[in-house]
Enzyme design. Structure first.
Site, PDB file in Angstrom:
ATOM      1  N   LYS A   1       0.221   5.047   8.896  1.00  0.00           N
ATOM      2  CA  LYS A   1       0.018   5.893   7.718  1.00  0.00           C
ATOM      3  C   LYS A   1      -0.770   7.157   8.065  1.00  0.00           C
ATOM      4  CE  LYS A   1       0.120   2.141   4.327  1.00  0.00           C
ATOM      5  NZ  LYS A   1       1.442   2.087   3.699  1.00  0.00           N
TER       6      LYS A   1
ATOM      7  N   GLN B   1      -5.033   4.006   2.378  1.00  0.00           N
ATOM      8  CA  GLN B   1      -4.677   5.294   1.782  1.00  0.00           C
ATOM      9  C   GLN B   1      -5.783   6.322   1.865  1.00  0.00           C
ATOM     10  OE1 GLN B   1      -1.689   5.955   0.940  1.00  0.00           O
ATOM     11  NE2 GLN B   1      -0.835   3.892   0.919  1.00  0.00           N
TER      12      GLN B   1
ATOM     13  N   HIS C   1      -3.457  -3.448  -3.933  1.00  0.00           N
ATOM     14  CA  HIS C   1      -2.215  -3.697  -3.206  1.00  0.00           C
ATOM     15  C   HIS C   1      -2.165  -5.181  -2.888  1.00  0.00           C
ATOM     16  CE1 HIS C   1       0.406  -3.698   0.353  1.00  0.00           C
ATOM     17  NE2 HIS C   1       0.795  -2.479   0.054  1.00  0.00           N
TER      18      HIS C   1
ATOM     19  N   ASP D   1     -10.137  -1.732   1.619  1.00  0.00           N
ATOM     20  CA  ASP D   1      -8.763  -1.431   2.040  1.00  0.00           C
ATOM     21  C   ASP D   1      -8.700   0.082   2.205  1.00  0.00           C
ATOM     22  OD1 ASP D   1      -5.521  -1.695   0.308  1.00  0.00           O
ATOM     23  OD2 ASP D   1      -6.115  -0.706   2.155  1.00  0.00           O
TER      24      ASP D   1
ATOM     25  N   CYS E   1       4.038  -2.559  -4.144  1.00  0.00           N
ATOM     26  CA  CYS E   1       3.212  -3.711  -3.756  1.00  0.00           C
ATOM     27  C   CYS E   1       2.018  -3.883  -4.675  1.00  0.00           C
ATOM     28  CB  CYS E   1       2.732  -3.598  -2.313  1.00  0.00           C
ATOM     29  SG  CYS E   1       4.068  -3.626  -1.137  1.00  0.00           S
TER      30      CYS E   1
END
Lengths: 404, 149
Positions: free
Chosen positions: A224, A201, A121, A198, A362
């Site tokens: 999220k 998700q 991303h 990261d 993104c």
């Protein structure tokens, strides 16, 4: 896990969009909030709101307890060694920027390597590009397998003794790949590099144990995972955070201030200048409680079932190109429908009340790697059901027919 | 007209399937590359501007039916216009996107895009080529023009 019963707790999901009951399949972009989180936010503002840390009055104590209590919750949620290792940020992007600015720019030298994948991303890509430009470090990319997964042999080959940082998404927001973070950490550490993850998700959709993974930094966003917008977390190992200089300065992060110099507070407050997003942290804490009550394992299992169902139903639609691995993927499906552009697919679905995402997600370099200009993405969460997927499939058939 | 039919009128789909003026121009033309802020479309526009007139327009790019058909229509509509007329055309297109009852006597196909105003998320798709046009004309005239979305 009863998805329908859970869905009942989300007020926003009970409305019509363009004359049809809303089917919300854009969870990788942002998630909806249960009554419990909304109530916690209101309760904070109705009863406990004041500035934190410095108040000598009762409300100040209550606000501080609420805020620091949320920090403790996050620490337990991630199985961090201590709440000192939990920094509140605006989100994953600001957390990753903090590491790029406070660690990479501070410690990397010319010729040092930062290793990434082309599927990152932009928020786990641009900060490293900038850090490399500022320090003379170089970016290197681990190749992806055709299905988007990472082979450990490729990790082993790309990471060298010159690598100082390996930065990778735990779960890809486009391909749904779940990378072997613990194994990547081992390789990185053996070669003298740190691992930055990261977790935008992954954290909402599966149990994350930062110590089991041995990640050096781990970032995620509240919005999220059923929490409010504007709040996120940077987890960092204390020994690394101690070495780093803050990137933002001002009130709350100082100890002693004179005219021309100041000293910093200890961890974690060293990295939290100004009044924090107190309500956001409280909301995030409530979201963690909500998710843990259901169980992250149950949520993960539910999404895996839904994804398998989706892959079957979508292959019935015919003419869909689905990106990412068939097996072992997280709860999202990115696809294209013949020559129909993703924007057009998304508009047809929107007229049927279905929310998906269309565009680059993104990830412009990843779109190029996939050799596509844009893709459509349906992403699931604990309140989605098989009926949602049936509606998705029916609407895709309609899109196919409409565009001939 | 039902929602989708209002957006995807036959004229639009025709321009999408058979776009006019795709290609490139020789040197001496102004080149503009733009991405749609609603990501997923991009346009590469070339304008041949001589004596204050848009003598020719060619474009390339990838994108959705709205962005590409709008580019096709724009490229036909501006040919032969002065740079001032081209900017006015772009202004009138913005008004169309706001839902105002604009007509385009000089190029009626453009009126087919009036349905986009009912799909606000797609307005940026329709205006992509027109923003490229504005930038191209401004380069051609050597001035700076602010682009209003």
């Amino acid at each position: 896990m009863d998805a329908l019963a859970i869905k009942e707790q989300f007020p926003i999901l009970h409305q019509n969009i363009n004359g049809h009951p809303l089917v919300y399949l854009d969870n990788a972009a942002s998630t909806q909030k249960p009554r419990a989180v909304l109530d916690a936010l209101m309760r904070y503002y109705e009863w406990d709101n004041a500035n934190v840390h410095r108040g000598v009055h009762t409300l100040g104590s209550r606000a501080t307890d609420a805020f620091e209590g949320a920090r403790e919750k996050v620490a337990r949620f991630l199985n961090a060694a201590s709440a000192r290792e939990i920094i509140f940020t605006r989100g994953t992007s600001s957390a990753l920027n903090m590491v790029a600015a406070g660690y990479a720019r501070a410690f990397l030298r010319e010729g040092d390597e930062i290793v990434l994948t082309p599927a990152e991303h932009h928020s786990n890509l641009i900060p490293w590009q900038q850090a490399a430009k500022a320090t003379g470090a170089v970016l290197k990319y681990m190749p992806l397998q055709p299905n988007g997964t990472l082979s450990l042999a490729d990790v082993e080959q790309t990471v060298t003794e010159r690598t100082k940082i390996v930065a990778v998404a735990h779960v890809s927001n486009v391909l749904g790949t779940v990378h072997p973070v613990a194994e990547i950490a081992k390789i990185a550490h053996r070669k003298g590099a740190i691992l930055v993850v990261d977790g935008a998700q992954s954290t909402p959709h599966m149990k994350v144990d930062v110590r089991a993974l041995d990640a050096d930094f781990y970032a995620f966003s509240g919005h999220k995972m059923c929490g409010p917008t504007g709040i996120g977390v940077l987890y960092g190992k204390a020994k690394l955070l101690e070495k780093m200089e803050p990137v933002e300065f001002g009130g709350e992060m100082i100890d002693f201030v004179e005219l021309y110099d100041a000293t910093w507070k200890e961890l974690p407050w060293k990295f939290e200048a100004g009044t924090p997003n107190i309500a956001g942290a409280v909301g995030l804490g409530a979201a963690i409680d909500f998710l843990e009550q259901i169980g992250l394992d149950a949520i993960e299992a539910h999404e895996k079932r839904l994804t398998r169902y989706a892959l079957d139903r979508l292959s019935d639609v015919g003419g869909l190109a689905i990106y990412g691995p068939r097996e072992g993927r997280s709860g999202l499906v990115t696809f294209n429908l013949g020559d129909v552009h993703a924007h057009d697919i998304a508009t047809v679905l929107d007229t049927e009340g279905i929310a998906i995402r269309a565009g680059h997600h993104c990830c412009q370099p990843l779109m190029r790697w996939l050799k596509v200009t844009a893709t459509a993405r349906a992403s699931f969460y604990l309140y989605n059901t098989e009926e949602d997927i049936d509606r998705l499939a029916e609407a895709l058939v309609k899109a196919k027919e409409f565009f001939g | 007209m039902s929602g989708l039919e209002d957006l995807y009128r036959r004229v639009i789909m025709d321009h999408y399937k058979s776009p006019r003026n795709r290609g490139t121009l020789e040197d001496g033309s102004v080149t503009v590359s733009l991405n749609n802020p609603t990501c997923g479309d991009r346009i590469h526009l070339q304008l041949l501007i001589e004596d204050g007139i848009v003598k020719d327009a060619r474009w390339g790019g990838e994108g959705c039916s709205i962005s590409m058909s709008s580019a096709s229509m724009m490229s036909e509509a501006v040919k032969g216009k002065t740079t001032q007329e081209a900017l006015e055309l772009a202004e009138r297109f913005s008004s169309l996107m706001k839902g105002e009852p604009v007509t385009f006597d000089e190029y009626e196909d453009l009126e087919a895009l009036s349905g986009v105003n009912k799909f606000p998320a797609r307005i940026k798709c329709a205006t992509l080529a027109w923003n490229a046009l504005r930038k191209g004309v401004e380069h051609g005239r050597g001035e700076h023009v602010g682009i209003e979305e």
